[in-house]
Design a protein around this motif. Structure first.
Motif, mmCIF file in Angstrom:
data_model
loop_
_atom_site.group_PDB
_atom_site.id
_atom_site.type_symbol
_atom_site.label_atom_id
_atom_site.label_comp_id
_atom_site.label_asym_id
_atom_site.label_seq_id
_atom_site.Cartn_x
_atom_site.Cartn_y
_atom_site.Cartn_z
ATOM 1 N N CYS A 130 0.851 -1.378 0.017
ATOM 2 C CA CYS A 130 0.164 0.196 0.183
ATOM 3 C C CYS A 130 1.149 1.178 0.016
ATOM 4 C CB CYS A 130 -1.139 0.143 1.061
ATOM 5 S SG CYS A 130 -1.779 -1.480 1.329
ATOM 6 N N LEU A 131 1.713 1.505 0.798
ATOM 7 C CA LEU A 131 2.225 2.581 0.921
ATOM 8 C C LEU A 131 3.507 2.849 -0.360
ATOM 9 C CD1 LEU A 131 4.204 2.105 4.725
ATOM 10 C CD2 LEU A 131 2.353 3.422 3.984
ATOM 11 N N SER B 13 -10.506 -2.810 3.891
ATOM 12 C CA SER B 13 -10.927 -4.772 2.944
ATOM 13 C C SER B 13 -9.432 -4.541 1.860
ATOM 14 C CB SER B 13 -12.174 -3.177 2.191
ATOM 15 O OG SER B 13 -12.467 -5.034 1.329
ATOM 16 N N GLU B 14 -9.573 -6.647 2.208
ATOM 17 C CA GLU B 14 -8.889 -6.830 0.872
ATOM 18 C C GLU B 14 -8.706 -6.533 -0.312
ATOM 19 O OE1 GLU B 14 -7.214 -11.685 1.523
ATOM 20 O OE2 GLU B 14 -8.441 -10.752 3.475
ATOM 21 N N GLU B 15 -10.093 -5.658 -0.722
ATOM 22 C CA GLU B 15 -9.840 -5.641 -2.127
ATOM 23 C C GLU B 15 -8.941 -4.462 -2.754
ATOM 24 O OE1 GLU B 15 -13.696 -5.169 -3.617
ATOM 25 O OE2 GLU B 15 -14.584 -6.550 -1.996
ATOM 26 N N TYR B 16 -8.517 -3.538 -1.465
ATOM 27 C CA TYR B 16 -7.474 -2.492 -2.383
ATOM 28 C C TYR B 16 -6.233 -2.908 -2.604
ATOM 29 C CZ TYR B 16 -10.231 1.456 -0.107
ATOM 30 O OH TYR B 16 -10.954 2.945 0.416
ATOM 31 N N GLY C 86 -5.772 -4.735 -4.738
ATOM 32 C CA GLY C 86 -6.132 -4.158 -6.571
ATOM 33 C C GLY C 86 -5.721 -3.158 -6.717
ATOM 34 N N PHE C 87 -5.632 -2.766 -8.351
ATOM 35 C CA PHE C 87 -5.727 -1.154 -8.554
ATOM 36 C C PHE C 87 -5.581 -1.541 -9.763
ATOM 37 C CE2 PHE C 87 -3.536 2.457 -10.250
ATOM 38 C CZ PHE C 87 -3.689 3.406 -9.308
ATOM 39 N N PRO C 88 -6.539 -0.460 -10.560
ATOM 40 C CA PRO C 88 -6.923 0.808 -9.838
ATOM 41 C C PRO C 88 -8.392 -0.063 -9.100
ATOM 42 C CG PRO C 88 -8.038 0.459 -11.865
ATOM 43 C CD PRO C 88 -7.071 -0.283 -12.078
ATOM 44 N N HIS C 89 -8.212 1.069 -7.222
ATOM 45 C CA HIS C 89 -9.595 0.443 -6.318
ATOM 46 C C HIS C 89 -10.720 0.767 -6.678
ATOM 47 C CE1 HIS C 89 -5.640 0.437 -4.456
ATOM 48 N NE2 HIS C 89 -5.876 1.814 -4.305
ATOM 49 N N ALA C 90 -11.496 -0.297 -6.387
ATOM 50 C CA ALA C 90 -13.123 -0.077 -6.928
ATOM 51 C C ALA C 90 -13.923 1.453 -6.401
ATOM 52 C CB ALA C 90 -13.829 -1.385 -6.574
ATOM 53 N N GLY C 91 -14.588 1.912 -7.071
ATOM 54 C CA GLY C 91 -15.114 3.253 -5.951
ATOM 55 C C GLY C 91 -15.980 2.515 -5.022
ATOM 56 N N ASN C 92 -16.815 0.807 -5.319
ATOM 57 C CA ASN C 92 -17.405 1.413 -3.663
ATOM 58 C C ASN C 92 -16.826 1.253 -2.901
ATOM 59 O OD1 ASN C 92 -16.328 -1.546 -4.468
ATOM 60 N ND2 ASN C 92 -18.541 -2.291 -4.079
ATOM 61 N N LEU C 93 -14.970 0.625 -2.833
ATOM 62 C CA LEU C 93 -14.436 0.761 -1.094
ATOM 63 C C LEU C 93 -14.662 1.948 -0.336
ATOM 64 C CD1 LEU C 93 -11.445 -0.672 -2.562
ATOM 65 C CD2 LEU C 93 -13.281 -2.586 -1.438
ATOM 66 N N MET D 299 -17.150 3.467 -0.093
ATOM 67 C CA MET D 299 -18.204 3.929 0.880
ATOM 68 C C MET D 299 -17.907 2.730 2.535
ATOM 69 S SD MET D 299 -20.808 5.084 -0.483
ATOM 70 C CE MET D 299 -19.895 6.310 -2.476
ATOM 71 N N GLU D 300 -16.732 2.351 2.630
ATOM 72 C CA GLU D 300 -16.332 1.510 3.537
ATOM 73 C C GLU D 300 -16.343 2.077 4.858
ATOM 74 O OE1 GLU D 300 -12.249 -0.852 3.718
ATOM 75 O OE2 GLU D 300 -11.753 0.886 4.004
ATOM 76 N N SER D 301 -17.374 1.896 6.276
ATOM 77 C CA SER D 301 -17.040 2.192 6.887
ATOM 78 C C SER D 301 -15.503 2.177 7.962
ATOM 79 C CB SER D 301 -18.206 1.696 7.996
ATOM 80 O OG SER D 301 -18.194 0.845 8.603
ATOM 81 N N GLN D 302 -15.352 3.515 8.526
ATOM 82 C CA GLN D 302 -14.923 3.587 9.526
ATOM 83 C C GLN D 302 -15.011 2.824 10.558
ATOM 84 O OE1 GLN D 302 -14.024 7.918 9.665
ATOM 85 N NE2 GLN D 302 -11.912 7.822 8.789
#
Lengths: 341, 208
Positions: free
Chosen positions: A62-63, A112-115, A117-124, A126-129
């Motif tokens: 990620c970094l 989310s583990e889905e992050y 992947g790149f590009p990140h999916a738009g719905n991510l 909406m992930e709650s904090q």
């Protein structure tokens, strides 16, 4: 016979004072060199220093993009390498993260583990904090931090009442950077500046302040111009000492932020023996110093000097005894003079 | 033969002494009020005490300059100088007089005349207070008025502000005790009130 020239003693004394004063200033000059704690780690810089953290390799996924101000990727359509600017809010400073309380976490422990992947999916997006209580609530391991009390205090604070759910723990405590200081730091001044920076983060930055309100940020320097030695007060006292309901010994950090008009304004509330300051951090620190370094150190090694509140019980008794002896002595002397007349 | 009256206290000394006494008293009262502040029973409201203490502290510093400069110009400072040799013997003599001789109507060991305005004990304590303790209290006081300029964060591992505060309060304590003793010893004159008269009219009445 040794002749003493006029005023020799007085002049030598004055010179001595001048020298010691100069020495004082010299020490002041050498001591006030600011310690630069700001970190601007560029990609790859000192990566090896972070490798001791068990998830650092995993987190680099990620970094490599989120660790600095720019990121790059290969565009398959145009067959070109694209370099783009990373939004400031999405930059995670490695040095700060690996110093923080959550340094041993993996990014995907919370995100989310889905992050991956790149590009990140738009719905991510909406992930709650998660909030502090989601992990720390009702857990014996964290019992001494009294998270439930903090939650209760926060609920009755102006932050919570005026801003409903918009105001979350994150407003003050970013889980990527938060570092506990009140209990662990050996330097009380460090704790104070760390805690005050949390308030200043919004209260001196309109771009953050306006996330919650359309009002102008009040000028805090002007609002506090009634405070003598304002700068010193700001360095030595946490905002929350005056702006929260009395902080209790166990929490150390008050979360019940009071409305403006209920804040402490009378000098004596701090400058007296039952000082509101002694309810929190200050007493905690003094007690710690006394238990680890002994009684006399407790008198001297005290980072905060508060007139009226620092009154030391032992020195107090000694001064009263000395003054009494002198006055009684004078009285007896006078009595004898009258009797022997 | 000693003269009956000596003009000991010129106008500048009397003026300085009067101002000094009033300012010290105000500083003592406001200082004690701050040191022993209690929100329930304030002697003087804290912020008012702080302001008075600051202003009067500056006035005292100016008054001290008057004292130093006046002493230099008029030569009054010579009464404060004394040889170190024999100091202890002289102090002992004077102390013995105050603890024994004064009750047995003995003669004072050091007679006051034009050359000797103060006895050795007076010389010693006045020198200590005026040339040591007062400068310390002025310097620490001004330092605490502008802590961001004069006071480092720590000195030898100790909070320098706290240390300055302790020194300031200790000096204030010493000066307060001096004041009590000073006023009491003024009653040991030709008559119990002659010394008080002297500091008003300038003439010392010689007694044996």
């Amino acid at each position: 016979m040794a002749k003493f020239s006029r005023f020799r003693i007085a002049w030598v004394t004055l010179l001595l004072f001048a020298f010691s004063f100069g020495f004082f200033l010299l020490v002041a000059a050498t001591n006030t060199t600011p310690v630069d704690t700001s970190v601007n780690a560029e990609k790859g810089q000192e990566n090896s220093t972070f490798s001791k953290h068990k998830n650092s390799a995993e987190n680099e996924k990620c970094l490599q993009c989120h660790g600095q101000s720019k990121y790059s990727y290969f565009n398959k359509e145009s067959k070109r390498k694209i370099i783009k600017k990373m939004y400031a809010e999405l930059i995670m400073n490695r040095s700060v993260f690996y110093e923080s309380n959550h340094r041993e976490f993996k990014c995907i422990d919370c995100h989310s583990e889905e992050y991956l992947g790149f590009p990140h999916a738009g719905n991510l997006r909406m992930e709650s904090q998660p909030n502090c209580l989601d992990c720390h609530g009702e857990d014996e391991k964290y019992a001494k931090y009294h998270f439930e009390n903090i939650e209760k205090e926060f609920q009755s604070s102006v932050h919570s009442e005026k801003h409903s759910d918009d105001f979350t723990c994150w407003m003050c405590h970013n889980a990527h950077t938060y570092l506990i200081t009140a209990r662990t730091s050996e330097n009380i001044k460090q704790t104070i500046s760390y805690d005050n920076a949390i308030c200043m983060n919004c209260h001196s930055d309109f771009s953050k302040y306006q996330l919650l309100t359309n009002r102008q940020t009040p000028n805090l320097i002007k609002k506090h111009d009634w405070l003598p030695n304002q700068k010193l007060h700001f360095q030595a006292v946490r905002c929350i000492e005056c702006h929260t309901k009395k902080i209790n010994d166990s929490t150390l950090v008050g979360h019940n932020i009071l409305p403006k008009k209920e804040a402490v304004k009378r000098c004596e509330e701090c400058h007296s023996t039952n000082s509101v300051l002694m309810a929190s951090l200050y007493r905690y620190k003094i007690k710690e110093i006394r238990s680890t370094q002994g009684f006399f150190q407790g008198i001297l090694v005290n980072d905060s000097s508060v007139i009226g509140a620092n009154r030391n019980f032992f020195l107090n008794i000694v001064s009263v005894i000395i003054a009494s002896i002198v006055i009684i002595g004078l009285f007896i002397h006078a009595l004898f003079r009258v009797i022997k007349k | 033969m000693a003269e009956e009256r000596i003009y000991f206290y010129p106008v500048f000394i009397r003026l300085w002494h009067l101002i000094n006494a009033i300012l010290c008293l105000i500083l003592m009262i406001t200082g004690i009020s701050m040191q022993f502040s209690n929100p329930k029973y304030p002697l003087i409201r804290f912020d008012i005490a702080v302001s008075i203490h600051n202003i009067v502290g500056i006035l005292l510093s100016l008054d001290y300059f008057l004292f130093i400069i006046g002493n230099l110009i008029s030569g009054n400072g010579r009464y404060y100088k004394f040889p170190l040799r024999g100091l202890f013997t002289n102090l002992k003599l004077q102390l013995t007089y105050y603890t024994k001789g004064v009750f047995q109507k003995e003669k004072a060991p050091f007679l006051i005349n034009k050359e000797r305005k103060f006895n050795p004990l007076q010389q010693f304590t006045y020198l200590l207070v005026m040339y040591y303790v007062i400068p310390v209290i002025i310097i620490t006081g001004i330092a605490m008025m502008y802590p961001e300029i004069f006071i480092p964060a720590t000195l030898l591992g100790i909070s320098a502000l706290h240390l300055t505060d302790l020194i300031h309060i200790f000096s204030g304590f010493v000066i307060s005790l001096f004041m009590f003793i000073h006023i009491y010893f003024c009653t040991i004159g030709k008559t119990p009130i002659s010394s008080f008269k002297s500091i008003v009219n300038g003439y010392h009445e010689v007694h044996e």
